[in-house]
Design an enzyme around this catalytic site. Structure first.
Site, PDB file in Angstrom:
ATOM      1  N   SER A 170       0.847  -1.194   0.000  1.00 12.61           N
ATOM      2  CA  SER A 170       0.000   0.000   0.000  1.00 12.61           C
ATOM      3  C   SER A 170       0.883   1.246   0.000  1.00 12.61           C
ATOM      4  CB  SER A 170      -0.947  -0.033   1.197  1.00 12.61           C
ATOM      5  OG  SER A 170      -1.971   0.923   1.063  1.00 12.61           O
ATOM      6  N   LYS A 222     -19.608  18.220   2.583  1.00  6.68           N
ATOM      7  CA  LYS A 222     -18.714  18.439   3.719  1.00  6.68           C
ATOM      8  C   LYS A 222     -18.605  17.180   4.567  1.00  6.68           C
ATOM      9  CE  LYS A 222     -16.105  20.563   6.628  1.00  6.68           C
ATOM     10  NZ  LYS A 222     -14.713  20.846   6.261  1.00  6.68           N
TER      11      LYS A 222
END
Length: 344
Positions: A170, A222
């Site tokens: 990763s 948001k």
């Protein structure tokens, strides 16, 4: 007898008071030093010399007692000859070795940045920077910054090599692909080119107990998914879209640095072991870092470079409990995350 006990108790109390006062003074002095002085020291060790000393100790231990003096004389002659050779051969290359052990937050990035900055001032043509990397990944922005530090070496034209003995997955692989060459141990783990996010939601539990939670935002996206509020399909779709966008950026990062690798085929979140990783183009060769550095010692001077923070007095006295707890929690989260791809 009672007078003796009273005198002893008074002496003990005075001693404790004195020790407490000294501890306070030392803490204040240490804090003052920490504010006004550099609290990190660059430690450099020539690995050639360390290896030579170890080999010689083994030879002396294995030799017959009557032959040890002759061995020692030979060692001194070799040292003089090598010293003269190094003095005459100013063009001998140097190999600079850095170590990066990553956690979820890639907290070693600031140290790596300073080490890279120092090396960029001294590396010369023919030199090489080797990074012994070990990381199972973590936060995207943290590992993006760590990878950018390695990119500084590549952009400056410095030959770089990443050595993976255990794992570079990763975010760890995001760093690894920044090097000119990637070498892996036979069973090192590479890959996991993907993005994962987990968000618990207790909204139904709160609703069952008549607990209302108001999530107020300004801006349509948001907050997409929440822990306490009720999640919507629109929020889930946006959250997934953000993950896909991050994945695309990750794939682009790798494709730019390893163009011969089939990124689309390999960016599935899977992992591969050393030899498999080389066959699929994630790495270039199978070799441990120790074997590579030992081979380079035959032709170059190899230096281990590490920036070490100076410990303050409270840390030396064991007053870093909160940091220990944080490390424990971080390691637990790393273990949980690694269980996704770890093969047993």
């Amino acid at each position: 007898m009672n007078d003796w006990l009273q005198d002893y108790a008074l002496f003990f109390a005075q001693a404790l008071t004195l020790l407490a006062m000294l501890a306070v003074v030392m803490v204040l002095i240490n804090r003052g030093r920490g504010e006004g002085e550099e609290r990190a020291q660059l430690r450099i060790e020539e690995l050639n010399q360390r290896q030579r000393k170890r080999v010689r100790r083994l030879k002396v231990a294995a030799a017959e007692p009557q032959g040890r003096k002759r061995l020692l004389k030979g060692f001194r002659r070799d040292d003089k000859r090598k010293h003269k050779q190094q003095r005459d051969d100013a063009s001998q290359a140097n190999v600079w070795v850095l170590d990066f052990h990553g956690d979820l937050k890639a907290s070693g990035t600031s140290r790596l940045a300073e080490e890279v900055s120092a090396l960029l001032e001294v590396v010369e043509e023919g030199d090489e920077v080797v990074v012994r990397l070990e990381s199972a990944g973590g936060l995207v922005h943290a590992y993006g910054l760590a990878a950018a530090q390695l990119d500084r070496l590549r952009e400056a034209g410095v030959t770089t090599r990443i050595c993976v003995d255990k794992v570079a997955a990763s975010g760890g692989y995001m760093m690894a692909c920044c090097a000119d060459r990637v070498q892996v141990a036979p069973f090192a783990v590479l890959g996991s080119i993907g993005v994962v996010a987990q968000v618990p939601n207790v909204h139904r539990l709160l609703k069952r107990h008549d607990v209302d939670v108001e999530v107020l935002t300004a801006g349509r996206y948001k907050r997409t998914l929440t822990v306490l509020g009720e999640n919507t399909e629109e929020g889930r779709d946006k959250f997934l879209a953000d993950l896909e966008h991050t994945h695309e950026l990750f794939k682009r990062h790798i494709a730019e640095r390893r163009p011969s690798m089939d990124t689309e085929q390999l960016a599935t979140g899977e992992i591969w072991y050393g030899r498999e990783a080389v066959e699929k183009g994630l790495a270039d060769e199978v070799m441990t870092s120790d074997a590579y550095l030992l081979s380079r010692m035959q032709e170059a001077r190899v230096f281990s470079v590490r920036l070490e923070a100076q410990k303050r007095l409270p840390e030396r006295l064991g007053l870093s409990l909160s940091a220990g707890v944080e490390r424990g929690v971080t390691r637990l989260l790393e273990a949980v995350d690694a269980s996704r791809w770890l093969k047993r």
